[in-house]
Scaffold this active site. Structure first.
Site, mmCIF file in Angstrom:
data_model
loop_
_atom_site.group_PDB
_atom_site.id
_atom_site.type_symbol
_atom_site.label_atom_id
_atom_site.label_comp_id
_atom_site.label_asym_id
_atom_site.label_seq_id
_atom_site.Cartn_x
_atom_site.Cartn_y
_atom_site.Cartn_z
ATOM 1 N N GLY A 234 0.829 -1.207 0.000
ATOM 2 C CA GLY A 234 0.000 0.000 0.000
ATOM 3 C C GLY A 234 0.860 1.252 0.000
ATOM 4 O O GLY A 234 0.474 2.295 0.541
ATOM 5 N N GLY A 235 2.021 1.158 -0.650
ATOM 6 C CA GLY A 235 2.979 2.272 -0.629
ATOM 7 C C GLY A 235 2.524 3.507 -1.392
ATOM 8 O O GLY A 235 3.145 4.559 -1.282
ATOM 9 N N GLN B 12 -1.476 7.382 1.611
ATOM 10 C CA GLN B 12 -1.036 8.611 2.312
ATOM 11 C C GLN B 12 0.213 8.365 3.166
ATOM 12 O O GLN B 12 1.183 9.112 3.084
ATOM 13 C CB GLN B 12 -2.191 9.105 3.194
ATOM 14 C CG GLN B 12 -2.007 10.498 3.751
ATOM 15 C CD GLN B 12 -3.031 10.839 4.837
ATOM 16 O OE1 GLN B 12 -3.739 9.975 5.347
ATOM 17 N NE2 GLN B 12 -3.100 12.117 5.195
ATOM 18 N N ASP C 166 -1.667 -7.243 -6.302
ATOM 19 C CA ASP C 166 -2.874 -7.183 -5.485
ATOM 20 C C ASP C 166 -2.644 -7.965 -4.183
ATOM 21 O O ASP C 166 -2.382 -9.168 -4.210
ATOM 22 C CB ASP C 166 -4.028 -7.813 -6.280
ATOM 23 C CG ASP C 166 -5.359 -7.596 -5.617
ATOM 24 O OD1 ASP C 166 -5.387 -7.179 -4.435
ATOM 25 O OD2 ASP C 166 -6.388 -7.847 -6.272
ATOM 26 N N TYR D 29 -14.154 -1.343 8.568
ATOM 27 C CA TYR D 29 -12.712 -1.028 8.686
ATOM 28 C C TYR D 29 -12.198 -1.380 10.082
ATOM 29 O O TYR D 29 -11.184 -2.061 10.237
ATOM 30 C CB TYR D 29 -12.554 0.465 8.395
ATOM 31 C CG TYR D 29 -11.183 1.053 8.599
ATOM 32 C CD1 TYR D 29 -10.083 0.598 7.891
ATOM 33 C CD2 TYR D 29 -11.003 2.131 9.485
ATOM 34 C CE1 TYR D 29 -8.821 1.176 8.064
ATOM 35 C CE2 TYR D 29 -9.770 2.723 9.654
ATOM 36 C CZ TYR D 29 -8.674 2.237 8.945
ATOM 37 O OH TYR D 29 -7.447 2.827 9.118
ATOM 38 N N LYS E 242 -9.489 -4.263 11.305
ATOM 39 C CA LYS E 242 -8.227 -3.885 11.964
ATOM 40 C C LYS E 242 -8.084 -4.587 13.321
ATOM 41 O O LYS E 242 -6.984 -4.971 13.708
ATOM 42 C CB LYS E 242 -8.144 -2.362 12.118
ATOM 43 C CG LYS E 242 -7.889 -1.636 10.793
ATOM 44 C CD LYS E 242 -6.500 -1.952 10.242
ATOM 45 C CE LYS E 242 -6.176 -1.181 8.981
ATOM 46 N NZ LYS E 242 -4.824 -1.459 8.473
HETATM 47 C C1 AKB Z 1 -9.814 6.908 8.691
HETATM 48 O O1 AKB Z 1 -10.330 8.019 8.918
HETATM 49 O O2 AKB Z 1 -10.443 5.933 8.289
HETATM 50 C C2 AKB Z 1 -8.350 6.745 8.977
HETATM 51 C C3 AKB Z 1 -8.115 6.248 10.358
HETATM 52 C C4 AKB Z 1 -8.405 7.110 11.517
HETATM 53 O O3 AKB Z 1 -7.687 5.142 10.523
HETATM 54 N N1 AKB Z 1 -7.664 7.976 8.759
#
Ligand code: AKB
Length: 318
Positions: A7-8, A11, A49, A144, A148
């Protein structure tokens, strides 16, 4: 050192590639998209990928990195638009990277980018004065965040079961002189960017909203300092790291003070506001400080002075 960054093109990845290259490392990027402008030519760029095990394995076995920074992921706002895509990239991608590291003869250290999005329901109330700690309940409300938390646990499992050197930080919202994409925390950086290029910005969260935020030079330093820390000093694999937690109105104030005539208004988008409201206002990073000496250097004002100068320069060329 030989260092791989997945993922280089993102950001954090883009800035870390430049930093590692400047520090004299042999650096390879693995990303779906083509080379980001400004990344030095002798950073090797492999298009692949992270979801495809064969592509990840070939990349890792052939390059034989000593450290892998694993960033490839969909962020929170994109993840709520594309929850299945987010699950696939973040879960399968992380498993493929860990598995490649386990099987590689060089058994590289894996540094994982986790996030404040692992937090969610059932945080201590009221929020502790010095921020929420590392070991509060992790009950995220976004795909997300779910992926994580799973990535943190999977890495810890690889460490316990197979002795993989897995370590990582929970990043706050990150701000740099670049273009963000797909995050809920992006409002802060967009306020500076659109304030400078258009003279106005309508912020998608309310003015009293506040989450942990960090300037990129601190974030890069956290990654490289954690990677360099002796394993015996680390009592855990994943660490909260914090810097500052301004409200959206504090950011607006910082931009107005540096960009004359800028007009900043607030109109909350319910989806992104709900995501942001599920995250803590501040994190407690005492464990990171105790184990590997972590301390943020930038305040909102110090960051804003540098950022406005750098963005003005960057936007001149666009
Ligand atoms: C997001 O907003 O999804 C990211 C994070 C806080 O992990 N920047």
């Amino acid at each position: 050192m030989r260092i791989l960054v997945t993922g280089g093109a993102g950001q954090v990845g883009t800035d870390l590639l430049k930093r590692l290259h400047a520090d004299g490392h042999a650096v390879r990027c693995f990303d779906l998209v083509r080379r980001t402008p400004g990344v030095p030519d002798d950073v090797e760029w492999i298009r692949g990928d992270v979801v495809n095990p064969a592509e990840v394995f070939d990349c890792v076995f052939e390059f034989a990195p000593e450290v892998i920074y694993h960033f490839a992921a969909l962020l929170s706002a994109t993840g709520e638009k594309r929850p299945h895509g987010c699950y696939t990239v973040n879960m399968h991608g992380t498993r493929n990277v860990l598995e490649a590291a386990r099987l590689a003869k060089t058994t590289p250290q894996v540094v994982f980018a986790s996030t404040i999005a692992v937090f969610g329901n059932n945080l201590p109330t009221p929020e502790p004065e010095h921020g929420v700690g590392d070991d509060v309940p992790l009950q995220p409300t976004t795909m997300y965040g779910v992926t994580k938390v799973a990535g943190e646990l999977l890495g810890a499992y690889y460490q316990k079961k197979w002795g993989l050197d897995f370590r990582g930080v929970r990043f706050p919202g990150l701000i740099n002189a670049g273009i963000p994409g797909g995050g809920t925390s992006d409002y802060a950086l967009l306020m500076y960017i659109d304030g400078i290029r258009y003279g106005r910005y309508e912020c998608f969260v309310g003015e009293n909203s506040a989450i942990p935020m960090m300037y990129m030079p601190d974030a890069l330093r956290a990654l490289t300092e954690l990677s360099a820390a002796p394993r015996k000093n680390l009592r855990r694999s994943i660490y909260n790291i914090g810097a500052f937690s301004p409200t959206a109105e504090d950011f607006a104030h910082a931009v107005r003070a540096r960009v004359p005539g800028v007009e900043i208004t607030f109109k909350a988008d319910p989806v992104r506001q709900a995501i942001l409201d599920s995250w803590p206002r501040a994190v407690n990073d005492q464990n990171a400080n105790d184990d590997w000496g972590w301390k943020a250097e930038y305040t909102l004002d110090k960051m804003s002075d540098e950022l406005v100068r750098d963005l003005q320069e960057m936007l001149k060329h666009q």
